[in-house]
Design a protein around this motif. Structure first.
Motif, PDB file in Angstrom:
ATOM      1  N   GLY A  95      -8.427  15.662  -6.103  1.00  0.00           N
ATOM      2  CA  GLY A  95      -8.423  14.765  -4.972  1.00  0.00           C
ATOM      3  C   GLY A  95      -7.749  15.382  -3.756  1.00  0.00           C
ATOM      4  O   GLY A  95      -8.230  15.283  -2.632  1.00  0.00           O
ATOM      5  N   ARG A  96      -6.606  16.051  -3.994  1.00  0.00           N
ATOM      6  CA  ARG A  96      -5.912  16.705  -2.869  1.00  0.00           C
ATOM      7  C   ARG A  96      -6.747  17.825  -2.294  1.00  0.00           C
ATOM      8  O   ARG A  96      -6.792  18.032  -1.077  1.00  0.00           O
ATOM      9  N   SER A  97      -7.424  18.569  -3.172  1.00  0.00           N
ATOM     10  CA  SER A  97      -8.271  19.670  -2.713  1.00  0.00           C
ATOM     11  C   SER A  97      -9.424  19.140  -1.882  1.00  0.00           C
ATOM     12  O   SER A  97      -9.785  19.716  -0.855  1.00  0.00           O
ATOM     13  N   GLN A 131       0.838  -1.209   0.000  1.00  0.00           N
ATOM     14  CA  GLN A 131       0.000   0.000   0.000  1.00  0.00           C
ATOM     15  C   GLN A 131       0.865   1.248   0.000  1.00  0.00           C
ATOM     16  O   GLN A 131       0.559   2.230  -0.697  1.00  0.00           O
ATOM     17  N   THR A 132       1.956   1.240   0.762  1.00  0.00           N
ATOM     18  CA  THR A 132       2.876   2.377   0.776  1.00  0.00           C
ATOM     19  C   THR A 132       3.442   2.622  -0.619  1.00  0.00           C
ATOM     20  O   THR A 132       3.570   3.773  -1.063  1.00  0.00           O
ATOM     21  N   MET A 133       3.787   1.531  -1.309  1.00  0.00           N
ATOM     22  CA  MET A 133       4.311   1.663  -2.664  1.00  0.00           C
ATOM     23  C   MET A 133       3.259   2.234  -3.610  1.00  0.00           C
ATOM     24  O   MET A 133       3.554   3.125  -4.424  1.00  0.00           O
ATOM     25  N   LEU A 134       2.020   1.756  -3.501  1.00  0.00           N
ATOM     26  CA  LEU A 134       0.944   2.305  -4.334  1.00  0.00           C
ATOM     27  C   LEU A 134       0.813   3.812  -4.112  1.00  0.00           C
ATOM     28  O   LEU A 134       0.688   4.589  -5.067  1.00  0.00           O
ATOM     29  N   ALA A 140      -6.665  -3.301  -3.184  1.00  0.00           N
ATOM     30  CA  ALA A 140      -6.091  -2.040  -2.698  1.00  0.00           C
ATOM     31  C   ALA A 140      -5.904  -1.120  -3.889  1.00  0.00           C
ATOM     32  O   ALA A 140      -5.893  -1.555  -5.037  1.00  0.00           O
ATOM     33  N   TRP A 141      -5.737   0.185  -3.609  1.00  0.00           N
ATOM     34  CA  TRP A 141      -5.577   1.170  -4.673  1.00  0.00           C
ATOM     35  C   TRP A 141      -4.960   2.426  -4.088  1.00  0.00           C
ATOM     36  O   TRP A 141      -4.910   2.606  -2.868  1.00  0.00           O
ATOM     37  N   ASN A 142      -4.459   3.276  -4.966  1.00  0.00           N
ATOM     38  CA  ASN A 142      -3.983   4.578  -4.512  1.00  0.00           C
ATOM     39  C   ASN A 142      -5.029   5.642  -4.847  1.00  0.00           C
ATOM     40  O   ASN A 142      -6.057   5.343  -5.471  1.00  0.00           O
ATOM     41  N   ALA A 143      -4.769   6.866  -4.421  1.00  0.00           N
ATOM     42  CA  ALA A 143      -5.763   7.933  -4.572  1.00  0.00           C
ATOM     43  C   ALA A 143      -6.089   8.190  -6.037  1.00  0.00           C
ATOM     44  O   ALA A 143      -7.258   8.389  -6.405  1.00  0.00           O
ATOM     45  N   LEU A 144      -5.065   8.177  -6.904  1.00  0.00           N
ATOM     46  CA  LEU A 144      -5.325   8.456  -8.313  1.00  0.00           C
ATOM     47  C   LEU A 144      -6.047   7.290  -8.980  1.00  0.00           C
ATOM     48  O   LEU A 144      -6.895   7.485  -9.850  1.00  0.00           O
ATOM     49  N   GLY A 145      -5.742   6.060  -8.551  1.00  0.00           N
ATOM     50  CA  GLY A 145      -6.486   4.913  -9.052  1.00  0.00           C
ATOM     51  C   GLY A 145      -7.954   5.009  -8.681  1.00  0.00           C
ATOM     52  O   GLY A 145      -8.850   4.701  -9.472  1.00  0.00           O
ATOM     53  N   ASP A 146      -8.212   5.489  -7.468  1.00  0.00           N
ATOM     54  CA  ASP A 146      -9.592   5.676  -7.015  1.00  0.00           C
ATOM     55  C   ASP A 146     -10.269   6.779  -7.811  1.00  0.00           C
ATOM     56  O   ASP A 146     -11.447   6.687  -8.165  1.00  0.00           O
ATOM     57  N   ALA A 172      -3.048   3.266  -9.808  1.00  0.00           N
ATOM     58  CA  ALA A 172      -2.581   1.904  -9.582  1.00  0.00           C
ATOM     59  C   ALA A 172      -3.500   1.203  -8.594  1.00  0.00           C
ATOM     60  O   ALA A 172      -4.098   1.836  -7.713  1.00  0.00           O
ATOM     61  N   PHE A 173      -3.600  -0.104  -8.736  1.00  0.00           N
ATOM     62  CA  PHE A 173      -4.406  -0.901  -7.809  1.00  0.00           C
ATOM     63  C   PHE A 173      -3.886  -2.332  -7.805  1.00  0.00           C
ATOM     64  O   PHE A 173      -3.088  -2.729  -8.664  1.00  0.00           O
ATOM     65  N   VAL A 174      -4.340  -3.110  -6.825  1.00  0.00           N
ATOM     66  CA  VAL A 174      -3.922  -4.503  -6.686  1.00  0.00           C
ATOM     67  C   VAL A 174      -5.108  -5.404  -6.988  1.00  0.00           C
ATOM     68  O   VAL A 174      -6.191  -5.243  -6.411  1.00  0.00           O
ATOM     69  N   LEU A 175      -4.890  -6.349  -7.896  1.00  0.00           N
ATOM     70  CA  LEU A 175      -5.880  -7.376  -8.198  1.00  0.00           C
ATOM     71  C   LEU A 175      -5.500  -8.664  -7.482  1.00  0.00           C
ATOM     72  O   LEU A 175      -4.334  -9.077  -7.496  1.00  0.00           O
TER      73      LEU A 175
END
Length: 279
Positions: A274-276, A111-114, A132-138, A121-124
């Motif tokens: 997303g950051r905003s 998750q830290t790497m994502l 799992a996923w990162n903010a931009l993947g979401d 990016a996400f994990v299948l």
């Protein structure tokens, strides 16, 4: 979906020999009407150097203890690629599942790497579950808005009424999804959850049934995907899939775009939004 790999072996072999025309392997057709497309069973047996009875038993799932030499010969005749050849071995020699799979868990470092990646990016996991996923993947896929039980790429592709809107090239996405599920099913034979998922997809979408019966198998690797985002519009992205060492059933999928492309600008805008929103 049948209960064992040996049940599936005949369908796979029939589908692969149906792709090959007699003239491609220097077999004269003599103008005779052929009742089945592609090669006949006796032709495969002849070209593979085995008896017709032996090959028939193999297609019927009765070819126990089949040798490497025979499997390699059949793979050569049927012109199987590396993925199909490995699939043939999985079907002819079903792996034994020692126990039901444990609930999938993503390591904290993953998750830290994502989160460190500046790309969606996400994990299948197994069954094409999104683990799992990162903010931009979401931001691109909306995973966090999905009910936990529906965070599954196969269910989205075949059961979500909006799937053909989300994926304008839906046929490509559907074909790749069904082909990867078939590969995964053969690696874990007799898995009741996989059987339930295949039954659900078959009942919910006739297109899945057709693709499943085609017996195409394909690794989850790389390619391109066209995604229609509800706010950002069309995103034409590449994707790469990376296996996680130590967790062979987990794959990291990363969407990639050219640095100076319109897609890169769109992803930057989504990231900023997303950051905003979090601020």
């Amino acid at each position: 979906m049948e209960g064992t790999n040996l049940d599936e072996l005949g369908g796979f072999l029939r589908s692969r020999r149906a792709r090959i025309r007699p003239e491609e392997v220097n077999l004269p057709d003599a103008g005779r009407r052929r009742r089945v497309p592609g090669l006949r069973r006796e032709e495969v047996a002849l070209l593979a150097g085995v008896s017709v009875d032996y090959y028939v038993r193999l297609e019927q799932g009765r070819g126990h203890n089949v040798s490497d030499a025979v499997l390699d010969a059949v793979a050569r005749v049927l012109r199987l690629d590396a993925t199909e050849r490995a699939h043939l071995y999985d079907l002819a020699r079903p792996p034994r599942e020692a126990e039901p799979p444990a609930p999938a868990a993503v390591r904290p470092q993953v998750q830290t790497m994502l989160d460190a990646l500046q790309a969606p990016a996400f994990v299948l996991g197994r069954y094409m579950d999104v683990l799992a996923w990162n903010a931009l993947g979401d931001a691109v896929a909306g995973f966090s808005a999905m009910p936990p039980g529906e965070r599954n790429m196969a269910r989205q592709a075949f059961l979500d009424p909006a799937a053909r809107t989300i994926y304008p090239r839906w046929t490509e996405v559907a074909t790749e999804t069904a082909a990867y599920l078939r590969l995964d099913a053969a690696r874990h034979p007799g898995d009741p959850r996989m059987a339930a998922l295949v039954a659900e997809l078959s009942a919910g979408n006739p297109g899945f049934r057709d693709l499943w019966e085609d017996h195409t198998v394909r690794e989850k690797a790389g390619g391109r995907k066209l995604i229609r985002h509800p706010v950002a519009g069309l995103l034409d992205v590449g994707y790469e899939t990376l296996a996680l060492p130590g967790d062979p059933d987990q794959l990291i999928v990363v969407y990639v775009v050219a640095p100076d492309s319109a897609e890169a600008e769109t992803l930057a805008s989504l990231a900023a939004a997303g950051r905003s929103g979090r601020g």
